[in-house]
Structures are given as structure tokens and as C-alpha cells.
Design a protein around this motif. Sequence first.
Motif, PDB file in Angstrom:
ATOM      1  N   MET A   1       9.896  65.158 -14.378  1.00 57.71           N
ATOM      2  CA  MET A   1      10.407  66.602 -14.392  1.00 57.71           C
ATOM      3  C   MET A   1      11.114  67.112 -15.486  1.00 57.71           C
ATOM      4  SD  MET A   1      13.931  67.634 -12.388  1.00 57.71           S
ATOM      5  CE  MET A   1      13.761  66.513 -10.822  1.00 57.71           C
ATOM      6  N   TYR A   2      10.945  68.311 -15.858  1.00 59.63           N
ATOM      7  CA  TYR A   2      11.469  68.898 -17.141  1.00 59.63           C
ATOM      8  C   TYR A   2      12.800  69.462 -16.671  1.00 59.63           C
ATOM      9  CZ  TYR A   2      12.143  71.554 -21.424  1.00 59.63           C
ATOM     10  OH  TYR A   2      12.468  71.818 -22.820  1.00 59.63           O
ATOM     11  N   VAL A   3      13.687  68.800 -17.083  1.00 58.60           N
ATOM     12  CA  VAL A   3      15.165  69.005 -17.048  1.00 58.60           C
ATOM     13  C   VAL A   3      15.887  70.300 -17.153  1.00 58.60           C
ATOM     14  CG1 VAL A   3      16.382  67.893 -19.000  1.00 58.60           C
ATOM     15  CG2 VAL A   3      17.456  67.788 -16.681  1.00 58.60           C
ATOM     16  N   LEU A   4      15.054  71.200 -18.176  1.00 57.20           N
ATOM     17  CA  LEU A   4      15.779  72.068 -18.836  1.00 57.20           C
ATOM     18  C   LEU A   4      15.400  73.408 -18.043  1.00 57.20           C
ATOM     19  CD1 LEU A   4      15.839  71.355 -22.489  1.00 57.20           C
ATOM     20  CD2 LEU A   4      17.770  71.907 -21.157  1.00 57.20           C
ATOM     21  N   GLY A   5      14.439  73.322 -17.230  1.00 54.06           N
ATOM     22  CA  GLY A   5      13.556  74.336 -16.372  1.00 54.06           C
ATOM     23  C   GLY A   5      12.875  75.335 -17.212  1.00 54.06           C
ATOM     24  N   ILE A  43       4.034  70.227 -31.377  1.00 51.44           N
ATOM     25  CA  ILE A  43       3.879  69.732 -29.990  1.00 51.44           C
ATOM     26  C   ILE A  43       5.313  70.250 -29.562  1.00 51.44           C
ATOM     27  CG2 ILE A  43       2.032  68.181 -30.641  1.00 51.44           C
ATOM     28  CD1 ILE A  43       4.353  65.931 -29.712  1.00 51.44           C
ATOM     29  N   GLY A  44       5.117  70.885 -28.308  1.00 51.35           N
ATOM     30  CA  GLY A  44       6.315  71.269 -27.404  1.00 51.35           C
ATOM     31  C   GLY A  44       6.735  72.376 -28.159  1.00 51.35           C
ATOM     32  N   SER A  45       6.078  73.499 -28.469  1.00 53.38           N
ATOM     33  CA  SER A  45       6.368  74.518 -29.440  1.00 53.38           C
ATOM     34  C   SER A  45       7.332  75.503 -28.908  1.00 53.38           C
ATOM     35  CB  SER A  45       5.309  75.508 -29.964  1.00 53.38           C
ATOM     36  OG  SER A  45       4.288  75.523 -28.944  1.00 53.38           O
ATOM     37  N   GLY A  46       7.797  75.442 -27.413  1.00 55.36           N
ATOM     38  CA  GLY A  46       8.753  76.421 -26.972  1.00 55.36           C
ATOM     39  C   GLY A  46       8.429  77.665 -27.089  1.00 55.36           C
ATOM     40  N   VAL A  47       9.412  78.349 -27.687  1.00 58.41           N
ATOM     41  CA  VAL A  47       9.382  79.777 -27.861  1.00 58.41           C
ATOM     42  C   VAL A  47       8.903  79.983 -29.407  1.00 58.41           C
ATOM     43  CG1 VAL A  47      10.572  80.790 -26.051  1.00 58.41           C
ATOM     44  CG2 VAL A  47      11.918  80.103 -28.050  1.00 58.41           C
ATOM     45  N   ILE A  67       1.495  73.889 -29.352  1.00 50.48           N
ATOM     46  CA  ILE A  67       1.210  73.441 -28.168  1.00 50.48           C
ATOM     47  C   ILE A  67       2.395  73.215 -27.293  1.00 50.48           C
ATOM     48  CG2 ILE A  67       0.093  71.460 -26.855  1.00 50.48           C
ATOM     49  CD1 ILE A  67      -1.911  72.511 -29.009  1.00 50.48           C
ATOM     50  N   GLU A  68       2.161  74.164 -26.094  1.00 51.79           N
ATOM     51  CA  GLU A  68       3.234  74.317 -25.146  1.00 51.79           C
ATOM     52  C   GLU A  68       2.584  74.521 -23.887  1.00 51.79           C
ATOM     53  OE1 GLU A  68       6.747  74.500 -25.040  1.00 51.79           O
ATOM     54  OE2 GLU A  68       6.346  74.586 -23.039  1.00 51.79           O
ATOM     55  N   ARG A  69       3.200  73.983 -22.777  1.00 49.21           N
ATOM     56  CA  ARG A  69       2.487  73.993 -21.345  1.00 49.21           C
ATOM     57  C   ARG A  69       3.273  74.940 -20.587  1.00 49.21           C
ATOM     58  NH1 ARG A  69       5.172  68.487 -18.928  1.00 49.21           N
ATOM     59  NH2 ARG A  69       7.378  69.349 -18.838  1.00 49.21           N
ATOM     60  N   ASP A  70       4.416  75.558 -20.990  1.00 49.47           N
ATOM     61  CA  ASP A  70       5.294  76.669 -20.138  1.00 49.47           C
ATOM     62  C   ASP A  70       4.530  77.927 -20.349  1.00 49.47           C
ATOM     63  OD1 ASP A  70       6.886  77.948 -18.548  1.00 49.47           O
ATOM     64  OD2 ASP A  70       8.256  78.532 -20.251  1.00 49.47           O
ATOM     65  N   ASP A  95      -0.937  70.941 -21.754  1.00 49.80           N
ATOM     66  CA  ASP A  95       0.119  69.540 -21.861  1.00 49.80           C
ATOM     67  C   ASP A  95      -0.397  68.878 -23.175  1.00 49.80           C
ATOM     68  OD1 ASP A  95       1.821  67.871 -19.572  1.00 49.80           O
ATOM     69  OD2 ASP A  95       0.853  66.645 -21.247  1.00 49.80           O
ATOM     70  N   ILE A  96       0.646  68.467 -23.591  1.00 52.50           N
ATOM     71  CA  ILE A  96       0.457  67.601 -25.118  1.00 52.50           C
ATOM     72  C   ILE A  96      -0.566  66.467 -24.777  1.00 52.50           C
ATOM     73  CG2 ILE A  96       1.677  66.090 -26.689  1.00 52.50           C
ATOM     74  CD1 ILE A  96       4.246  67.472 -26.191  1.00 52.50           C
ATOM     75  N   ASP A  97      -0.270  65.920 -23.636  1.00 49.58           N
ATOM     76  CA  ASP A  97      -1.369  64.880 -23.293  1.00 49.58           C
ATOM     77  C   ASP A  97      -2.813  65.336 -22.971  1.00 49.58           C
ATOM     78  OD1 ASP A  97       0.533  63.059 -24.178  1.00 49.58           O
ATOM     79  OD2 ASP A  97       1.295  62.812 -22.032  1.00 49.58           O
ATOM     80  N   PHE A 116      10.831  63.805 -23.796  1.00 53.59           N
ATOM     81  CA  PHE A 116      10.298  64.163 -22.493  1.00 53.59           C
ATOM     82  C   PHE A 116       8.975  63.774 -22.114  1.00 53.59           C
ATOM     83  CE2 PHE A 116      12.918  67.985 -24.022  1.00 53.59           C
ATOM     84  CZ  PHE A 116      13.984  67.845 -23.180  1.00 53.59           C
ATOM     85  N   LEU A 117       8.144  62.855 -23.181  1.00 56.21           N
ATOM     86  CA  LEU A 117       6.968  62.519 -22.895  1.00 56.21           C
ATOM     87  C   LEU A 117       7.057  61.330 -22.052  1.00 56.21           C
ATOM     88  CD1 LEU A 117       5.074  63.370 -26.023  1.00 56.21           C
ATOM     89  CD2 LEU A 117       5.279  64.792 -24.178  1.00 56.21           C
ATOM     90  N   PRO A 118       6.159  61.166 -21.009  1.00 55.68           N
ATOM     91  CA  PRO A 118       6.260  59.804 -20.038  1.00 55.68           C
ATOM     92  C   PRO A 118       5.976  58.659 -20.827  1.00 55.68           C
ATOM     93  CG  PRO A 118       4.298  61.393 -19.427  1.00 55.68           C
ATOM     94  CD  PRO A 118       5.311  62.022 -20.507  1.00 55.68           C
TER      95      PRO A 118
HETATM   96  C1  LIG Z   1      13.748  71.395 -25.713  1.00 57.19           C
HETATM   97  S1  LIG Z   1      12.248  72.408 -26.172  1.00 57.19           S
HETATM   98  C2  LIG Z   1      12.037  72.407 -27.873  1.00 57.19           C
HETATM   99  C3  LIG Z   1      11.341  73.599 -28.248  1.00 57.19           C
HETATM  100  C4  LIG Z   1      10.911  73.495 -29.769  1.00 57.19           C
HETATM  101  N1  LIG Z   1      10.157  72.365 -30.178  1.00 57.19           N
HETATM  102  C5  LIG Z   1      12.149  73.746 -30.521  1.00 57.19           C
HETATM  103  O1  LIG Z   1      12.689  72.938 -31.183  1.00 57.19           O
HETATM  104  O2  LIG Z   1      12.700  75.010 -30.618  1.00 57.19           O
HETATM  105  C6  LIG Z   1      10.945  71.458 -25.599  1.00 57.19           C
HETATM  106  C7  LIG Z   1       9.624  72.240 -25.225  1.00 57.19           C
HETATM  107  O3  LIG Z   1       8.582  71.235 -24.911  1.00 57.19           O
HETATM  108  C8  LIG Z   1       7.875  71.691 -23.855  1.00 57.19           C
HETATM  109  N2  LIG Z   1       7.282  70.468 -23.123  1.00 57.19           N
HETATM  110  C9  LIG Z   1       7.817  69.372 -22.484  1.00 57.19           C
HETATM  111  N3  LIG Z   1       6.967  68.495 -22.020  1.00 57.19           N
HETATM  112  C10 LIG Z   1       5.681  68.958 -22.386  1.00 57.19           C
HETATM  113  C11 LIG Z   1       4.347  68.393 -22.425  1.00 57.19           C
HETATM  114  N4  LIG Z   1       4.207  67.325 -21.929  1.00 57.19           N
HETATM  115  N5  LIG Z   1       3.486  69.314 -22.945  1.00 57.19           N
HETATM  116  C12 LIG Z   1       3.662  70.359 -23.539  1.00 57.19           C
HETATM  117  N6  LIG Z   1       4.807  70.998 -23.574  1.00 57.19           N
HETATM  118  C13 LIG Z   1       5.930  70.388 -23.161  1.00 57.19           C
HETATM  119  C14 LIG Z   1       8.749  72.445 -22.957  1.00 57.19           C
HETATM  120  O4  LIG Z   1       8.261  73.344 -21.858  1.00 57.19           O
HETATM  121  C15 LIG Z   1       9.807  72.943 -23.727  1.00 57.19           C
HETATM  122  O5  LIG Z   1       9.372  74.233 -24.089  1.00 57.19           O
END
Ligand SMILES: C[S@@+](CC[C@H](N)C(=O)[O-])C[C@H]1O[C@@H](n2cnc3c(N)ncnc32)[C@H](O)[C@@H]1O
Length: 271
Positions: A1-5, A43-47, A67-70, A95-97, A116-118
Motif C-alpha cells: 500500500m502506498y502510504v502517502l496516498g 523512477i518514481g517521478s511523482g510530479v 516513470i510514475e504509476r499515479d 509501475d517501476i517493475d 516503497f518497492l516490495p
Molecule cells: C515520495 S514520492 C517522490 C517523488 C519524486 N521522486 C520526488 O522526490 O519529488 C514517491 C513517488 O513514487 C511513486 N511510486 C511509488 N511506488 C511506485 C512504483 N512501484 N512504480 C511507480 N511509481 C511508484 C508514487 O506514486 C510517488 O509519486
Amino acid sequence: MYVLGSTDAERERVARLAAHLGPLTERLFREAGIGEGQTVLDIGSGVGDVAMLVGRLVGSRGSVLGIERDPKSVARARERASAAGLAHVRFEESDIDAIASGAPVDAVVGRLILQFLPNPIASLRSLAARVRPGGVLAFHEPAWPPSLAVAPQLPLWHGSASLIRATFRLSGANTEIGLGLGRLFEDAGLPTPSMRLEVPLGNSPEFARRVYDVLCSIRPRFEEWGLYPAELGEFESLGSRLEEEIRASPTAVPFGVGLVAAWSRLPGGQP
Ligand SMILES: C[S@@+](CC[C@H](N)C(=O)[O-])C[C@H]1O[C@@H](n2cnc3c(N)ncnc32)[C@H](O)[C@@H]1O
């Protein structure tokens, strides 16, 4: 679960945080050798803050793929990169994976994502397979013990930071992954990384807001799991009481979690 929503407030929080972390992350990437003309995967590029930062380092002769899944974060990142005139910074919803294979890149980077990666070892191994010989992997990841150790005399700050750490942990995030990055790189078959720990310090109200912002994002989780400690008092007024505590403190407060920078260059090829 992604804790930050996935709320607009959380996306704004990540962008506000990025404005403070940018100079630290830029220093890491420059030291790792990321620069003009390179192709980079974020990876996990957020905004989009890290991808845009890298976009400025590599210039328009280079390119960056975030790369971002949201999906909402991807849409926001595309808007922001376009508004900043960074046409060579693109984003893909994935998803990164599950990222598709593609041409080798000069670097893979990420900030606050491996936690956050399993299975971060497997993820790192498959990401490294995308990096050309002589290319780099560079990450900024969290470590709570150093920042908690700095502020035991500030009960509200310390209690709030401990609540963040406990909630992240219960959600499955690895809150101390920063301190384990050396072993993680090695277990993924990468060269032992260079590492540095940073704990930004200060006394401004922004340091209270940073912690309270995170608590607002994770509030549904810590309430569901009954983690909120009575000592923190009523949640609605916690932000202003934190500001007061920090304003009155004779000592500096950590900005939030400590950040471990780690980077490693693959053997072979041109640096
Ligand atoms: C804490 S934020 C950090 C965002 C960015 N890296 C920054 O530092 O500004 C983590 C981001 O990773 C994304 N994320 C988490 N797990 C992911 C996954 N398995 N695949 C792709 N994105 C993922 C989340 O949706 C979130 O946008």
C-alpha cells in the motif's frame, strides 16, 4: 500500500518539498557525473521535480524519462515540464517493475522511491540492466535515526517524526533503506556505491510545516491503525503548536528525515 496516498494536497506537498531538496539532489547527480547530453531514467517521478532537475543538467541535447504509476501525478508532471519549456523531459505511466525494455540509458536516478518497492534488490538489478557500461545509478533515500537523534528535546517534533516513521513502517515502507543502500547495491550486483548522509537543519516555521504536511497525507492510515499518541494533543492544532515549539527552540531542528545519497558507476564503457 502506498502510504502517502494520491490527493492534490499530497502532490503539492511533494512539489514544495522538492524545492528544498533540489540543491542536495543536484549536488548528488553532479558528483555522480550526470551532465550535458545524457539520457536518464527517473523512477518514481511523482510530479516531475527530479526529472526536471535532471532535464536542466542534461540540456536539450539529452533526454529524461520519468516513470510514475499515479496517472494524476503523471499529468501534473507533463504540465509542469511543458510550462518550464523542457520538451526533452517526458513521463510514462507505469509501475517501476513493469517498465518496458528499451535503449540503454546513461543513468537511472530516483529520490524517496526505493523505500516503497516490495523487492528493491530485484528492481535495482533490472534497472541496472537498462544502464550502459560505464553509466551510473544514483539515489536519495531516507534514514530516520540521524534526524530523530538531533531533536529528542523537542517532544512535539520528535513525537510527530516518530509517528511518520511508525506509519510508513506499518504500511510496508522501508524507512531506513538509506542506511542499507551500500548492501542493497552490492546484493543487486552493482559496484559498492559512494555514500553521504545529510540532515538539513533550521529554525524556520517551514520545518514544522514539512512534518505536519506529511502527517496530513498519512492521517487516514495512522488513524485507521490507532497509532496517534495522546501526547501529541488535538491534531488540528498540532501544526501551530509545532511551529511554536520550533520558534522557541534554542537548537536547530531537522528538516525531516535524513537523506542518504548513494551512487555507483558500472564497469566498462566511457565515464
Ligand atoms: C515520495 S514520492 C517522490 C517523488 C519524486 N521522486 C520526488 O522526490 O519529488 C514517491 C513517488 O513514487 C511513486 N511510486 C511509488 N511506488 C511506485 C512504483 N512501484 N512504480 C511507480 N511509481 C511508484 C508514487 O506514486 C510517488 O509519486
